[in-house]
Design a protein around this motif. Structure first.
Motif, PDB file in Angstrom:
ATOM      1  N   GLY A 325       0.833  -1.196   0.000  1.00  0.00           N
ATOM      2  CA  GLY A 325       0.000   0.000   0.000  1.00  0.00           C
ATOM      3  C   GLY A 325       0.866   1.244   0.000  1.00  0.00           C
ATOM      4  N   GLY A 326       1.597   1.392   1.106  1.00  0.00           N
ATOM      5  CA  GLY A 326       2.474   2.547   1.226  1.00  0.00           C
ATOM      6  C   GLY A 326       1.697   3.832   1.469  1.00  0.00           C
ATOM      7  N   TRP A 327       2.385   4.925   1.304  1.00  0.00           N
ATOM      8  CA  TRP A 327       1.779   6.224   1.539  1.00  0.00           C
ATOM      9  C   TRP A 327       1.083   6.732   0.281  1.00  0.00           C
ATOM     10  CZ3 TRP A 327       5.468   9.797   4.821  1.00  0.00           C
ATOM     11  CH2 TRP A 327       5.704   9.188   6.060  1.00  0.00           C
ATOM     12  N   PRO A 328       0.058   7.549   0.465  1.00  0.00           N
ATOM     13  CA  PRO A 328      -0.536   8.218  -0.711  1.00  0.00           C
ATOM     14  C   PRO A 328       0.408   9.303  -1.205  1.00  0.00           C
ATOM     15  CG  PRO A 328      -1.535   9.050   1.303  1.00  0.00           C
ATOM     16  CD  PRO A 328      -0.615   7.923   1.721  1.00  0.00           C
ATOM     17  N   ARG A 329       0.123   9.840  -2.381  1.00  0.00           N
ATOM     18  CA  ARG A 329       0.960  10.907  -2.957  1.00  0.00           C
ATOM     19  C   ARG A 329       0.442  12.263  -2.501  1.00  0.00           C
ATOM     20  NH1 ARG A 329       2.526  11.146  -9.365  1.00  0.00           N
ATOM     21  NH2 ARG A 329       4.494  10.203  -8.699  1.00  0.00           N
ATOM     22  N   LEU A 330       1.348  13.129  -2.121  1.00  0.00           N
ATOM     23  CA  LEU A 330       0.975  14.485  -1.728  1.00  0.00           C
ATOM     24  C   LEU A 330       0.184  15.171  -2.843  1.00  0.00           C
ATOM     25  CD1 LEU A 330       4.334  15.636  -0.081  1.00  0.00           C
ATOM     26  CD2 LEU A 330       2.190  15.086   1.101  1.00  0.00           C
ATOM     27  N   PRO A 331      -0.841  15.945  -2.492  1.00  0.00           N
ATOM     28  CA  PRO A 331      -1.124  16.506  -1.171  1.00  0.00           C
ATOM     29  C   PRO A 331      -1.911  15.596  -0.223  1.00  0.00           C
ATOM     30  CG  PRO A 331      -2.716  17.350  -2.717  1.00  0.00           C
ATOM     31  CD  PRO A 331      -1.759  16.497  -3.516  1.00  0.00           C
ATOM     32  N   LEU A 332      -2.268  14.363  -0.635  1.00  0.00           N
ATOM     33  CA  LEU A 332      -2.907  13.447   0.303  1.00  0.00           C
ATOM     34  C   LEU A 332      -1.906  13.061   1.380  1.00  0.00           C
ATOM     35  CD1 LEU A 332      -4.881  11.082  -2.123  1.00  0.00           C
ATOM     36  CD2 LEU A 332      -5.684  13.125  -0.936  1.00  0.00           C
ATOM     37  N   LEU A 333      -2.375  12.935   2.603  1.00  0.00           N
ATOM     38  CA  LEU A 333      -1.498  12.667   3.738  1.00  0.00           C
ATOM     39  C   LEU A 333      -1.683  11.244   4.244  1.00  0.00           C
ATOM     40  CD1 LEU A 333      -1.979  15.996   5.740  1.00  0.00           C
ATOM     41  CD2 LEU A 333      -0.065  15.379   4.248  1.00  0.00           C
ATOM     42  N   PRO A 334      -0.604  10.640   4.752  1.00  0.00           N
ATOM     43  CA  PRO A 334      -0.736   9.308   5.346  1.00  0.00           C
ATOM     44  C   PRO A 334      -1.494   9.380   6.659  1.00  0.00           C
ATOM     45  CG  PRO A 334       1.470  10.172   5.717  1.00  0.00           C
ATOM     46  CD  PRO A 334       0.779  11.142   4.800  1.00  0.00           C
ATOM     47  N   LEU A 335      -1.957   8.235   7.129  1.00  0.00           N
ATOM     48  CA  LEU A 335      -2.677   8.181   8.395  1.00  0.00           C
ATOM     49  C   LEU A 335      -1.723   8.336   9.569  1.00  0.00           C
ATOM     50  CD1 LEU A 335      -5.232   5.265   7.818  1.00  0.00           C
ATOM     51  CD2 LEU A 335      -5.455   7.696   7.267  1.00  0.00           C
ATOM     52  N   THR A 336      -2.262   8.721  10.700  1.00  0.00           N
ATOM     53  CA  THR A 336      -1.481   8.803  11.930  1.00  0.00           C
ATOM     54  C   THR A 336      -1.268   7.400  12.487  1.00  0.00           C
ATOM     55  OG1 THR A 336      -3.444   8.967  13.340  1.00  0.00           O
ATOM     56  CG2 THR A 336      -2.552  11.036  12.432  1.00  0.00           C
ATOM     57  N   GLY A 337      -0.365   7.281  13.426  1.00  0.00           N
ATOM     58  CA  GLY A 337      -0.126   5.995  14.067  1.00  0.00           C
ATOM     59  C   GLY A 337      -1.379   5.451  14.717  1.00  0.00           C
ATOM     60  N   ALA A 338      -2.158   6.328  15.338  1.00  0.00           N
ATOM     61  CA  ALA A 338      -3.386   5.885  15.995  1.00  0.00           C
ATOM     62  C   ALA A 338      -4.394   5.369  14.976  1.00  0.00           C
ATOM     63  CB  ALA A 338      -3.992   7.045  16.790  1.00  0.00           C
ATOM     64  N   GLU A 339      -4.483   6.025  13.843  1.00  0.00           N
ATOM     65  CA  GLU A 339      -5.413   5.572  12.803  1.00  0.00           C
ATOM     66  C   GLU A 339      -4.979   4.236  12.203  1.00  0.00           C
ATOM     67  OE1 GLU A 339      -7.129   9.792  11.033  1.00  0.00           O
ATOM     68  OE2 GLU A 339      -5.101   9.134  10.475  1.00  0.00           O
ATOM     69  N   ARG A 340      -3.671   4.064  12.025  1.00  0.00           N
ATOM     70  CA  ARG A 340      -3.167   2.786  11.517  1.00  0.00           C
ATOM     71  C   ARG A 340      -3.475   1.660  12.501  1.00  0.00           C
ATOM     72  NH1 ARG A 340       0.557   3.230   7.277  1.00  0.00           N
ATOM     73  NH2 ARG A 340       1.382   1.166   7.825  1.00  0.00           N
ATOM     74  N   ALA A 341      -3.303   1.942  13.790  1.00  0.00           N
ATOM     75  CA  ALA A 341      -3.603   0.936  14.813  1.00  0.00           C
ATOM     76  C   ALA A 341      -5.090   0.610  14.825  1.00  0.00           C
ATOM     77  CB  ALA A 341      -3.155   1.447  16.182  1.00  0.00           C
ATOM     78  N   GLU A 342      -5.923   1.610  14.577  1.00  0.00           N
ATOM     79  CA  GLU A 342      -7.369   1.379  14.514  1.00  0.00           C
ATOM     80  C   GLU A 342      -7.714   0.420  13.380  1.00  0.00           C
ATOM     81  OE1 GLU A 342     -11.579   3.771  13.740  1.00  0.00           O
ATOM     82  OE2 GLU A 342      -9.684   4.889  13.830  1.00  0.00           O
ATOM     83  N   ILE A 343      -7.137   0.651  12.214  1.00  0.00           N
ATOM     84  CA  ILE A 343      -7.412  -0.229  11.072  1.00  0.00           C
ATOM     85  C   ILE A 343      -6.918  -1.641  11.352  1.00  0.00           C
ATOM     86  CG2 ILE A 343      -6.843  -0.698   8.652  1.00  0.00           C
ATOM     87  CD1 ILE A 343      -6.833   2.276   8.154  1.00  0.00           C
ATOM     88  N   GLU A 344      -5.756  -1.749  11.967  1.00  0.00           N
ATOM     89  CA  GLU A 344      -5.236  -3.077  12.293  1.00  0.00           C
ATOM     90  C   GLU A 344      -6.194  -3.826  13.206  1.00  0.00           C
ATOM     91  OE1 GLU A 344      -1.028  -5.165  13.697  1.00  0.00           O
ATOM     92  OE2 GLU A 344      -1.230  -2.976  13.636  1.00  0.00           O
ATOM     93  N   GLY A 345      -6.781  -3.120  14.168  1.00  0.00           N
ATOM     94  CA  GLY A 345      -7.760  -3.747  15.054  1.00  0.00           C
ATOM     95  C   GLY A 345      -9.042  -4.118  14.306  1.00  0.00           C
ATOM     96  N   LEU A 346      -9.528  -3.217  13.458  1.00  0.00           N
ATOM     97  CA  LEU A 346     -10.766  -3.467  12.715  1.00  0.00           C
ATOM     98  C   LEU A 346     -10.635  -4.651  11.763  1.00  0.00           C
ATOM     99  CD1 LEU A 346     -11.783   0.206  11.807  1.00  0.00           C
ATOM    100  CD2 LEU A 346     -13.034  -1.337  13.327  1.00  0.00           C
ATOM    101  N   MET A 347      -9.438  -4.816  11.187  1.00  0.00           N
ATOM    102  CA  MET A 347      -9.235  -5.863  10.198  1.00  0.00           C
ATOM    103  C   MET A 347      -8.629  -7.140  10.783  1.00  0.00           C
ATOM    104  SD  MET A 347      -7.942  -3.781   6.790  1.00  0.00           S
ATOM    105  CE  MET A 347      -7.816  -5.343   5.875  1.00  0.00           C
ATOM    106  N   GLN A 348      -8.677  -7.269  12.097  1.00  0.00           N
ATOM    107  CA  GLN A 348      -8.056  -8.413  12.751  1.00  0.00           C
ATOM    108  C   GLN A 348      -8.559  -9.740  12.187  1.00  0.00           C
ATOM    109  OE1 GLN A 348      -5.573  -7.891  15.053  1.00  0.00           O
ATOM    110  NE2 GLN A 348      -5.162 -10.080  14.793  1.00  0.00           N
ATOM    111  N   GLY A 349      -9.834  -9.817  11.890  1.00  0.00           N
ATOM    112  CA  GLY A 349     -10.409 -11.066  11.390  1.00  0.00           C
ATOM    113  C   GLY A 349     -10.369 -11.189   9.883  1.00  0.00           C
ATOM    114  N   MET A 350      -9.698 -10.268   9.203  1.00  0.00           N
ATOM    115  CA  MET A 350      -9.648 -10.285   7.753  1.00  0.00           C
ATOM    116  C   MET A 350      -8.224 -10.395   7.226  1.00  0.00           C
ATOM    117  SD  MET A 350     -12.424  -7.313   6.896  1.00  0.00           S
ATOM    118  CE  MET A 350     -14.007  -7.341   7.710  1.00  0.00           C
ATOM    119  N   ARG A 351      -7.318 -10.851   8.067  1.00  0.00           N
ATOM    120  CA  ARG A 351      -5.934 -11.005   7.666  1.00  0.00           C
ATOM    121  C   ARG A 351      -5.749 -12.341   6.970  1.00  0.00           C
ATOM    122  NH1 ARG A 351      -2.835  -7.666  11.059  1.00  0.00           N
ATOM    123  NH2 ARG A 351      -1.057  -8.256   9.760  1.00  0.00           N
ATOM    124  N   HIS A 352      -4.939 -12.336   5.919  1.00  0.00           N
ATOM    125  CA  HIS A 352      -4.661 -13.598   5.225  1.00  0.00           C
ATOM    126  C   HIS A 352      -3.283 -13.550   4.554  1.00  0.00           C
ATOM    127  CE1 HIS A 352      -6.702 -11.027   2.157  1.00  0.00           C
ATOM    128  NE2 HIS A 352      -5.768 -11.498   1.356  1.00  0.00           N
TER     129      HIS A 352
END
Length: 352
Positions: A325-352
């Motif tokens: 995935g990586g980072w989006p291209r500016l001017p779009l900004l990457p997510l914060t650490g907290a947001e990344r951790a949120e997605i990791e938690g939300l997708m816990q059951g969708m890892r493969h």
């Protein structure tokens, strides 16, 4: 072209300094080619296509074709504000071997106060469809994004022989019912395999040993070196389909399928292709209860990641599942650490 099934909208990878990362794009496409998805979509709504140069756009189109297996339907997003620009990109997509093009409402109509007249809108899509070398799929986003195509416009366009169908990201199922009723008389003959899977243009073309392909395919220009011979794949048949509608949002796939949709093209599928496919597979198997269970499992996750965090969120989801995935291209900004951790938690059951 048959549009049944799940079509994955590809993200566009970049190096940390913002340069286009074609090797990672090819890595992703090769992995997606091993999934049960029916097709891959280059330069779709979550591909940051408006942030690419024309040369980068062609490199993306070439890279996807080079890494995809022949059995996957390839769709190219070719939308430009002008008819000329859209047709130019459609021509490149045809030369590289794509099966269809995806065209959305021009941004000049969304940005202007009057939004473009109905006549201007129809002229844009009709002219593109008249002159496109590939079949056209309409794309309609949500009303709040200014990308919604009016039902009346879609119904007017649905009878065009080069317009296959619509990707609808509105989430309005009453609207989909109106489209279903209004396009009931539309019929297209499509070529399918003996097991009723889509036959792609690349499946119908076989390069012999030592044969050359056109120089323009390799270098974006120059004289043709040779014409590639065409060989029709064995054991095909014809299937009659109507105006094919694809769900454009992951949180509404099941309702769209119940309303007659042929498949889906949600942005979240790039991050969780298996989870999205399982909804369609259960529905196709006639198990609505299982399909609903699978839909409910991903609905809230997709709404947060796809609907609220956008491209940056989808790219984080890709990273979690082994796609770059990586980072989006500016001017779009990457997510914060907290947001990344949120997605990791939300997708816990969708890892493969």
């Amino acid at each position: 072209m048959l549009l049944d099934g799940l079509h994955l909208p590809l993200t566009t990878p970049f190096y940390s300094d913002g340069r286009l990362n074609v090797p990672k794009l090819e890595h992703n496409v090769a992995r997606y080619s091993k999934t049960p998805a029916a097709g891959l979509v280059a330069l779709g709504d979550s591909a940051e296509s408006t942030l690419l140069s024309e040369e980068e756009t062609r490199r993306v189109l070439r890279g996807v074709v080079g890494a995809a297996v022949d059995e996957k339907v390839l769709i190219a997003g070719v939308s430009r504000d002008s008819v000329v620009g859209t047709l130019d990109l459609a021509g490149w997509a045809a030369e590289f071997g794509y099966d269809a093009v995806l065209v959305r409402r021009p941004s000049i109509f969304r940005a202007s106060a009057r939004g473009g007249s109905a006549k201007e809108m129809l002229t844009y899509f009709q002219t593109v469809a008249d002159r496109s070398p590939l079949p056209v799929i309409l794309w309609s986003g949500a009303a709040e994004d200014g990308a919604l195509l009016p039902v009346e416009t879609i119904l007017e366009l649905s009878g065009h022989p080069m317009i296959l169908g619509l990707v609808d990201g509105s989430g309005d199922f009453a609207r989909q019912e109106r489209l279903k009723v209004g396009t009931a008389g539309v019929k297209h003959d499509v070529t399918v395999t003996s097991v009723f899977a889509a036959v792609t243009r690349r499946m119908q073309t076989q390069r012999g040993a030592g044969e050359l392909i056109s120089a323009s395919t390799l270098t974006d220009g120059g004289a043709a070196l040779a014409v590639t011979p065409t060989k029709v794949v064995a054991k095909t048949r014809t299937k009659v389909v109507g105006f094919q509608i694809l769900a454009g949002r992951a949180d509404g796939m099941l309702e769209a399928l119940k309303g007659g949709a042929a498949g889906a093209m949600p942005g979240f599928a790039a991050a969780a292709p298996q989870a999205c496919y399982e909804v369609l597979a259960a529905w196709k198997d006639g198990d609505e209860g299982l399909a609903r269970e699978k839909q409910e499992r991903l609905a809230d996750v997709a709404k947060r990641v796809e609907g609220e965090m956008g491209v940056a969120g989808i790219k984080v989801g890709c990273d979690l599942n082994g796609y770059f995935g990586g980072w989006p291209r500016l001017p779009l900004l990457p997510l914060t650490g907290a947001e990344r951790a949120e997605i990791e938690g939300l997708m816990q059951g969708m890892r493969h």
